[in-house]
Scaffold this active site. Sequence first.
Site, PDB file in Angstrom:
ATOM      1  N   THR A   1     -13.224   6.472   7.365  1.00 14.98           N
ATOM      2  CA  THR A   1     -14.107   6.235   6.208  1.00 14.98           C
ATOM      3  C   THR A   1     -14.322   4.720   6.113  1.00 14.98           C
ATOM      4  O   THR A   1     -14.101   4.006   7.079  1.00 14.98           O
ATOM      5  CB  THR A   1     -13.423   6.737   4.918  1.00 14.98           C
ATOM      6  OG1 THR A   1     -12.213   5.974   4.753  1.00 14.98           O
ATOM      7  CG2 THR A   1     -13.093   8.224   4.970  1.00 14.98           C
TER       8      THR A   1
ATOM      9  N   TYR B   1       0.858  -1.195   0.000  1.00 16.24           N
ATOM     10  CA  TYR B   1       0.000   0.000   0.000  1.00 16.24           C
ATOM     11  C   TYR B   1       0.896   1.248   0.000  1.00 16.24           C
ATOM     12  O   TYR B   1       0.656   2.186  -0.777  1.00 16.24           O
ATOM     13  CB  TYR B   1      -0.948   0.008   1.211  1.00 16.24           C
ATOM     14  CG  TYR B   1      -1.783   1.276   1.267  1.00 16.24           C
ATOM     15  CD1 TYR B   1      -2.743   1.540   0.293  1.00 16.24           C
ATOM     16  CD2 TYR B   1      -1.587   2.226   2.279  1.00 16.24           C
ATOM     17  CE1 TYR B   1      -3.491   2.719   0.316  1.00 16.24           C
ATOM     18  CE2 TYR B   1      -2.337   3.401   2.320  1.00 16.24           C
ATOM     19  CZ  TYR B   1      -3.288   3.644   1.329  1.00 16.24           C
ATOM     20  OH  TYR B   1      -4.021   4.814   1.345  1.00 16.24           O
TER      21      TYR B   1
END
Length: 251
Positions: free
Chosen positions: A187, A152
């Site tokens: 989120t 990532y």
Amino acid sequence: MSNKTALITGATSGIGAATARIFATNNINLVLCGRRQDRLEALQKELSEHVKVHTLSFDVRDKEIVQQSINGLPIDFQQIDILINNAGNAHGLDTLQDGNTDDWDAMLDINVKGLLYVSNMIIPKMIKANSGHIINIGSTAAKEVYPKGNVYCASKHAVDAINQGMRIDLNAYNIRVGAVHPGMVETEFSKVRFKGDDDKASKVYQGFKPLQAEDIADIIHFVVTRPYHVNIADLVVMSVDQASSTVVNRN
Ligand code: NDP
Ligand code: 8X3
């Protein structure tokens, strides 16, 4: 109504949806992108009372569909003034030796190649107009590497490099290019990273006050509303409780 139009990838949740909302209430017309058609339709319904809204449902990994979708934009939405390259996620949190190669493909294909495919379709329109603004959503993971963040972080370091390269390549064309690099934002990001495990996901944000999607949307709106000669090139933003990827003041 404004004569500016923004295309936002990853508009179906989190930072992208919040950016769509603040743009709509500030008269910026919208092209909203994401895979979840039901969410795109709901957001279109909500925001159409403020501005013109068009939706495009595609997976950023699929180069042909990205090209067809953007080529097929209705006339009113063909000139994109602002591109928010936001679609992306982390998939998994593992050491490289335990890593899942499908997760690696997803992160590199979505966060890096997907961003390039969309940019490739929008940049020629901006060059032709000799005007435009591209905001690439990086991360603190673009600036540092944390345990098990390997691929990532690599994908977001790539976004950082692409942001710099884009700014250099588009310098002759009066196009603003910059990145916003958030720290931890509450989120659906961690839910995706942990493959729907809500317990694991919610623990990421426990014991401190994380950023909210609206905080980042507010900053993105600030960036796009500076006088045209002002280009915010690179902006890192974290919660007051976060000092780095690994240093978070939890109570
Ligand atoms: P969310 O999971 O809430 O939103 C991710 C968005 O990306 C969704 O709208 C999703 O839409 C879209 N997306 C994901 N995969 C694809 C795909 N293959 N094709 C098209 N769209 C896709 O997360 P955030 O709002 O937090 O993330 C937005 C960006 O911010 C990402 O680039 C993320 O890396 C970055 N970021 C997030 C941070 C955080 O802590 N939350 C911190 C730093 C950066 P759909 O599933 O409908 O396709
Ligand atoms: C998202 C922030 O710290 O989870 O990019 O990588 S982090």
